[in-house]
Scaffold this active site. Structure first.
Site, PDB file in Angstrom:
ATOM      1  N   ARG A  58      73.356 -16.845  16.225  1.00 38.07           N
ATOM      2  CA  ARG A  58      72.793 -15.571  16.699  1.00 38.07           C
ATOM      3  C   ARG A  58      73.063 -14.434  15.721  1.00 38.07           C
ATOM      4  O   ARG A  58      73.301 -13.296  16.133  1.00 38.07           O
ATOM      5  CB  ARG A  58      73.357 -15.173  18.062  1.00 38.07           C
ATOM      6  CG  ARG A  58      72.910 -16.034  19.210  1.00 38.07           C
ATOM      7  CD  ARG A  58      71.594 -15.526  19.805  1.00 38.07           C
ATOM      8  NE  ARG A  58      71.143 -16.441  20.843  1.00 38.07           N
ATOM      9  CZ  ARG A  58      71.320 -16.233  22.137  1.00 38.07           C
ATOM     10  NH1 ARG A  58      71.874 -15.129  22.561  1.00 38.07           N
ATOM     11  NH2 ARG A  58      70.902 -17.132  23.002  1.00 38.07           N
ATOM     12  N   ARG A  81      70.489  -8.746  18.811  1.00 34.79           N
ATOM     13  CA  ARG A  81      70.533  -7.369  19.313  1.00 34.79           C
ATOM     14  C   ARG A  81      71.684  -6.522  18.791  1.00 34.79           C
ATOM     15  O   ARG A  81      71.655  -5.305  18.915  1.00 34.79           O
ATOM     16  CB  ARG A  81      70.571  -7.395  20.854  1.00 34.79           C
ATOM     17  CG  ARG A  81      69.240  -7.759  21.455  1.00 34.79           C
ATOM     18  CD  ARG A  81      69.360  -8.112  22.921  1.00 34.79           C
ATOM     19  NE  ARG A  81      70.027  -9.393  23.098  1.00 34.79           N
ATOM     20  CZ  ARG A  81      70.083 -10.059  24.251  1.00 34.79           C
ATOM     21  NH1 ARG A  81      69.540  -9.553  25.322  1.00 34.79           N
ATOM     22  NH2 ARG A  81      70.697 -11.218  24.325  1.00 34.79           N
ATOM     23  N   ARG A 129      62.623  -4.780  17.774  1.00 30.42           N
ATOM     24  CA  ARG A 129      62.555  -5.227  19.176  1.00 30.42           C
ATOM     25  C   ARG A 129      62.021  -4.131  20.096  1.00 30.42           C
ATOM     26  O   ARG A 129      61.401  -4.434  21.118  1.00 30.42           O
ATOM     27  CB  ARG A 129      63.953  -5.680  19.603  1.00 30.42           C
ATOM     28  CG  ARG A 129      64.099  -6.195  21.004  1.00 30.42           C
ATOM     29  CD  ARG A 129      63.413  -7.541  21.210  1.00 30.42           C
ATOM     30  NE  ARG A 129      63.757  -8.045  22.522  1.00 30.42           N
ATOM     31  CZ  ARG A 129      63.121  -7.693  23.640  1.00 30.42           C
ATOM     32  NH1 ARG A 129      62.107  -6.855  23.585  1.00 30.42           N
ATOM     33  NH2 ARG A 129      63.497  -8.198  24.813  1.00 30.42           N
ATOM     34  N   ASP A 164      63.551 -19.808  19.294  1.00 26.45           N
ATOM     35  CA  ASP A 164      64.367 -20.053  20.478  1.00 26.45           C
ATOM     36  C   ASP A 164      64.280 -21.522  20.838  1.00 26.45           C
ATOM     37  O   ASP A 164      63.249 -22.162  20.613  1.00 26.45           O
ATOM     38  CB  ASP A 164      63.892 -19.202  21.656  1.00 26.45           C
ATOM     39  CG  ASP A 164      64.971 -19.133  22.731  1.00 26.45           C
ATOM     40  OD1 ASP A 164      65.841 -18.255  22.615  1.00 26.45           O
ATOM     41  OD2 ASP A 164      64.962 -19.982  23.635  1.00 26.45           O
ATOM     42  N   TYR A 180      67.522 -26.437  31.613  1.00 25.54           N
ATOM     43  CA  TYR A 180      66.616 -25.307  31.882  1.00 25.54           C
ATOM     44  C   TYR A 180      65.409 -25.763  32.711  1.00 25.54           C
ATOM     45  O   TYR A 180      64.987 -25.090  33.648  1.00 25.54           O
ATOM     46  CB  TYR A 180      66.149 -24.651  30.579  1.00 25.54           C
ATOM     47  CG  TYR A 180      67.194 -23.724  30.002  1.00 25.54           C
ATOM     48  CD1 TYR A 180      67.428 -22.474  30.569  1.00 25.54           C
ATOM     49  CD2 TYR A 180      67.971 -24.097  28.918  1.00 25.54           C
ATOM     50  CE1 TYR A 180      68.398 -21.617  30.067  1.00 25.54           C
ATOM     51  CE2 TYR A 180      68.943 -23.257  28.403  1.00 25.54           C
ATOM     52  CZ  TYR A 180      69.156 -22.016  28.981  1.00 25.54           C
ATOM     53  OH  TYR A 180      70.122 -21.179  28.488  1.00 25.54           O
TER      54      TYR A 180
END
Ligand code: CP3
Length: 340
Positions: free
Chosen positions: A26, A30, A39, A75, A151
């Site tokens: 990562r 962010r 973003r 992703d 998921y």
């Protein structure tokens, strides 16, 4: 620089070096103001599926920190849409699978992909490769079958994986079919990434640490092993999971040239379990990077020290967190680079 001389790829092949190569899971995200600037104008999935935007974001941490590897900005969930399981990201909720798997017919309906459905990922890799310094490696990745299955079955993120474990135990044939379809799709997707320039690939089995070793061995290992076997003779592979202290020997048996270790297992302990030749990746606690430069550097020094017994790729034990100060990441990169 030919790929053979790249410090990250050399470590993946088990060669010892004066200092470990360094990158972070990562690392494009962010916590970086330059990521947030893009973003603000684009949705996350829009960024991941637009080659120009994904290329730009992939390169941001390389420019800022001079890390030894870039990881494709994408992703693990992307292949689920062309498999027939669309999803979206809900604000503050994380990923939402629109029609979770509830019965065998849902698994039967899933398609195995060829990889070409995700050609935008191939295009991103090509764009990154054009701009990447030769000494920086380009890592592709995919989600491992167990983590993707969790998921699909839970419908999103889960704490206790109740539905996933029940399917695995109560309907083993349906479970195997699901794991087979995910594994075959994963192989096709990773081969496509390698064909478009990925120089190494990491399999993220982020949530497999919820399983007991016996369940891992019976219900996960055979599928994951087939993925690594299918990639043999291709690029170096990395096998990563979280909370895997008791699973590491089985994960190593499933495959991966490099085994990712989270912060709960000291690297020296992982080496005793896996042997001194197996390259290890990790394992700074990402929370240590939130605790100020003194703690971050102290913990990073300990990781460097514990990694010394064999080939080592310096990384966090799980992804960087949004409140991470980029300057402390820079300090840790400088520490690793000057540790020779
Ligand atoms: O490491 C990198 O920098 C490469 C890019 C990358 C992302 N996700 C970007 C991302 C990689 C390798 C992943 C893998 C991934 N995605 C995993 C496995 C890794 C892990 O953390 O164990 C998982 C479980 C996912 C699924 C996923 N995607 C989650 C749980 C989330 C967080 C949702 C949230 O709102 O907190 C995402 C979104 C995501 N993936 C972001 C990024 C940068 C944040 C998106 C944003 O900008 O809002």
């Amino acid at each position: 620089m030919p790929p053979a001389d790249n410090p990250f790829l050399r470590a993946c092949r088990g060669q010892l070096a004066p200092r470990p190569p360094v990158w972070f899971m990562r690392q494009a995200g962010r916590y970086l103001p330059e990521y947030r600037a893009i973003r603000e104008k684009h949705g996350f999935l829009e960024m991941a599926t637009s080659p120009e935007l994904a290329c730009e974001v992939t390169l941001q941490p390389v420019r800022r920190f001079g890390v030894d590897a870039a990881i494709l900005f994408a992703d693990i969930l992307l292949p689920l849409a062309p498999m027939g399981a669309p999803f979206h990201f809900a604000e503050g909720e994380g990923p939402v699978i629109e029609r979770p798997i509830r019965e065998r017919a849902d698994v039967e309906r899933l398609r195995v992909i060829s990889g070409e459905e995700l050609s935008y990922v191939g295009r991103t890799l090509e764009l990154v490769l054009r701009e990447l310094p030769a000494e920086t490696a380009l890592i592709g990745f995919a989600g491992a079958p167990f983590t993707l299955a969790s998921y699909l079955v839970e419908g999103g993120h889960s704490k206790s994986f109740e539905r996933t474990k029940r399917l695995m135990w109560e309907e083993p044939a349906t479970w195997d079919l699901l794991m087979q379809k995910l594994s075959e799709s994963c192989v096709a997707y990773l081969k496509m990434q390698v064909a478009h320039g990925a120089q190494a690939v990491q399999l993220f089995d982020s949530w497999v640490g919820c399983l007991a070793p016996s369940d891992y061995e019976r219900s996960v290992l055979p599928h994951t092993r087939r993925i690594f076997e299918a990639l043999e003779g291709s690029v170096p592979t990395l096998h990563f999971g979280v909370d895997t202290a008791t699973l590491l020997p089985l994960m190593a048996r499933a495959g991966g040239d490099v085994v990712g270790v989270d912060w709960r297992t000291p690297l020296g302990e992982a080496r005793r379990l896996l042997g001194p030749k197996r390259p290890l990746q990790g394992n700074l606690d990402p929370v240590a990077l939130l605790a100020g430069p003194e703690v971050a550097l102290r913990e990073a020094r300990r990781v460097l020290e514990e990694g010394r017994g064999g080939p080592h790729v310096f990384n966090v034990g799980h992804g960087l967190l949004p409140p991470t100060p980029p300057d402390d990441v820079a300090r840790v990169v400088d520490l690793v680079r000057s540790s020779a």
